[in-house]
Design a protein around this motif. Structure first.
Motif, short mmCIF file in Angstrom:
data_model
loop_
_atom_site.label_atom_id
_atom_site.label_comp_id
_atom_site.label_asym_id
_atom_site.label_seq_id
_atom_site.Cartn_x
_atom_site.Cartn_y
_atom_site.Cartn_z
N ASN A 107 9.19 -8.95 71.70
CA ASN A 107 10.51 -9.56 71.54
C ASN A 107 10.45 -11.03 71.16
O ASN A 107 11.38 -11.58 70.58
N THR A 108 9.34 -11.67 71.50
CA THR A 108 9.15 -13.08 71.13
C THR A 108 8.73 -13.21 69.67
O THR A 108 9.16 -14.14 68.97
N LEU A 161 9.25 -10.94 67.06
CA LEU A 161 10.19 -10.39 66.07
C LEU A 161 11.14 -11.41 65.44
O LEU A 161 11.37 -11.36 64.23
N PRO A 162 11.74 -12.34 66.20
CA PRO A 162 12.69 -13.29 65.58
C PRO A 162 12.11 -14.13 64.45
O PRO A 162 12.86 -14.60 63.59
N TYR A 203 25.30 -12.70 65.99
CA TYR A 203 24.65 -12.70 67.30
C TYR A 203 25.61 -12.24 68.40
O TYR A 203 25.21 -11.58 69.36
N SER A 227 25.65 -8.49 68.32
CA SER A 227 24.37 -7.92 68.77
C SER A 227 24.16 -8.14 70.27
O SER A 227 23.67 -7.24 70.98
N GLN A 228 24.56 -9.32 70.79
CA GLN A 228 24.40 -9.59 72.21
C GLN A 228 25.33 -8.73 73.06
O GLN A 228 24.95 -8.24 74.13
N SER A 257 23.84 -5.29 73.03
CA SER A 257 22.60 -5.28 73.81
C SER A 257 22.88 -5.35 75.31
O SER A 257 22.36 -4.54 76.09
N ASP A 263 16.15 -4.58 73.57
CA ASP A 263 16.14 -5.82 72.79
C ASP A 263 15.39 -5.68 71.47
O ASP A 263 15.75 -6.30 70.47
N THR A 286 17.18 -6.46 67.95
CA THR A 286 16.61 -7.55 67.15
C THR A 286 16.31 -7.09 65.72
O THR A 286 16.61 -7.79 64.75
N THR A 297 19.60 -6.63 63.84
CA THR A 297 20.18 -7.94 63.55
C THR A 297 19.47 -8.61 62.37
O THR A 297 20.10 -9.20 61.49
N THR A 298 18.15 -8.49 62.36
CA THR A 298 17.35 -9.06 61.27
C THR A 298 17.76 -8.48 59.92
O THR A 298 17.99 -9.22 58.95
#
Length: 519
Positions: free
Chosen positions: A131-132, A134-135, A158, A161-162, A165, A186, A190, A193-194
């Motif tokens: 998860n760190t 992917l962004p 966001y 998506s939030q 999520s 998540d 993510t 969202t991307t």
């Protein structure tokens, strides 16, 4: 147009934060009920560890974003494409480095996470790591929208998506109590969202898909390289300072203590996020301002932003000092309370960082990265040294005293010094005279507000509501009386009034249409 986009970004950000904050409270309450404080501590600890891994980003993004302001303002599509290509490649490399660094921590997890009954620690950490990473796949698109002052689009995406999520994760915790599944959600959100963000940016700016044939000019390349070298040192120090607290508490106190502290941190972070929604959305407008306007105009805008920062951070600091304890008791119980001295330290740090934000924004958007490159690193060493010594004698308080002392010794005075000398061409004593005035004002306002709140003695939701209402009315009334004749207040009021009137008219028009349809 600059003001219009700034306010659109701010309003979109605040609207998003209201929804996400409400859902976050529900999520945290269900989390504690379903999994307990130990899982909460693991959640906070791994978040901080992986935040430190983002040191690999090393300021590349900030440096390239700074280089984008001028070509975006001049609509130089060719140079924008060259920089964006560089940006994309840089973040792909960063994603790989973060993944490798994250995997290298696996052998040490047993030393960091001690005496825990939580199962599947390695799997949990691996999901956090993914998860760190992917962004980084879409950060270059996100940043380009921000430079173009279209951050409200990112905020809207966001928000959706939030909400999705958090909603799914609440349901998972409530019905299954499955922490692994909770974390996996998540990853899916993510990725989706991307994909949506890339489609939106490519449709809005089709020239970004043009084939890049030219290369970056030597001067820009040298500037970016110089800034990256400076920001590497700054980010190493900054992330150690911001990310080491939970690791120190987990190592020298307990994972459970991290969980209890994380509740306070979440509430303070909510207030910080509200203010950041305003100032981060103003950030790129300030960058546009610095690229085009005179020093006098920049200084005038800075003073207005500083007043706004003081006002918001004072209000939140006073309110949290008064209502935080009764809120925690009513929300999750007395067993989750922390020492009042610790809470005071946390809010002093919150206020100091907030008051420093405007001057830091001017420094960054002016491209001043080299002058203070060693300051955060020196602060980090000082912070760790003091914190490690004090935490063994006075517990959690020692961690935050170390952070506060290291802040006052270095960035508190050095950041405004270089901005006033290099940008405003003014003596820095002007800054500290006003800072002293602001600090005295917030202190006096707190004592007045607290004195009135002491007459409210019942321990109930009614007490909490009444104290909160006093905190809304008293500080804001005092600040209006003191500042309403100042140029800064007049400027802020002049910017906000027409846009708020337009917003209210749209809301009223929408309600009228709904009423007509019903009839």
């Amino acid at each position: 147009m600059r003001v219009k986009y700034s306010m659109l970004n701010v309003l979109a950000g605040l609207g998003n934060q209201l929804v996400v904050t409400a859902l976050s409270f529900i999520s945290r309450t269900v989390f504690i009920s379903a999994l307990g404080v130990e899982y909460l501590g693991i959640n906070a600890l791994f978040t901080n560890i992986l935040l430190m891994l983002t040191l690999a980003e090393a300021g590349i993004g900030a440096s390239i974003v700074y280089s984008l302001y001028k070509p975006v303002a001049e609509e130089d599509h060719e140079k924008i494409n060259v920089l964006m290509k560089l940006y994309k490649k840089a973040y792909l490399v960063i994603a790989i480095i973060v993944l490798i660094l994250g995997l290298s921590i696996f052998p040490f997890l047993g030393y960091i996470v001690k005496d825990t009954s939580v199962d599947n620690i390695n799997l949990i950490y691996f999901i956090f790591l993914i998860n760190t990473v992917l962004p980084y796949l879409y950060l270059h698109k996100n940043s380009f929208l921000s430079v173009c002052q279209k951050n409200y689009i990112v905020t809207g995406l966001y928000s959706i998506s939030q909400i999705v999520s958090i909603g799914i994760k609440i349901a998972i915790l409530y019905y299954t109590q499955n922490y692994i599944l909770y974390l996996i959600i998540d990853i899916g959100v993510t990725l989706l969202t991307t994909l949506v963000l890339v489609i939106i940016v490519n449709r809005m700016y089709p020239f970004l898909r043009d084939k890049v044939t030219s290369s970056l000019d030597i001067e820009t390349r040298k500037t970016i390289t110089k800034n990256i070298k400076a920001i590497i040192l700054q980010n190493i120090g900054a992330f150690i300072i911001l990310s080491s607290d939970n690791i120190l508490i987990a190592t020298f106190v307990s994972v459970t203590a991290v969980g209890i502290y994380s509740n306070y941190k979440m509430l303070i972070e909510i207030c910080k996020t509200f203010t950041n929604q305003i100032f981060s959305n103003l950030y790129h407008s300030v960058g546009n301002l610095v690229a085009k306007e005179s020093i006098n105009k920049i200084y005038g805008i800075f003073n207005s932003i500083w007043l706004l920062s003081f006002w918001l951070h004072s209000f939140f600091s006073i309110t949290l000092l008064i209502v935080l304890e009764p809120f925690i008791v009513l929300w999750i119980g007395k067993e989750f309370l922390m020492n009042e001295g610790v809470v005071l330290l946390l809010l002093i740090l919150f206020f100091e960082r907030g008051m420093r934000n405007p001057v830091t924004t001017i420094k960054t958007t002016s491209g001043i990265f080299h002058k203070d490159r060693y300051v955060p690193l020196c602060q980090a060493v000082l912070n760790l040294g003091i914190s490690i010594i004090l935490v063994q004698y006075i517990g959690i308080s020692g961690v935050f005293i170390g952070t506060l002392l290291s802040t006052l010794v270095l960035p508190f005075w050095f950041t405004p010094l270089i901005v006033y000398r290099k940008v405003f061409k003014l003596p820095v004593r002007i800054y500290f005279q006003k800072y002293l005035y602001y600090f005295g004002l917030v202190t006096g306002t707190y004592f007045i507000t607290d004195f009135i709140c002491k007459f409210i003695n019942t321990v109930s939701i009614l007490e909490l509501v009444l104290k909160f209402l006093v905190c809304i009315v008293v500080p804001n009334l005092i600040f209006i009386v003191i500042f309403y004749k100042t140029d800064e207040f007049k400027h802020l009021y002049g910017v906000a009034k027409p846009l708020l009137i337009t917003l209210l008219m749209k809301i009223r028009g929408g309600l009228t249409i709904k009423s007509t349809v019903k009839e």
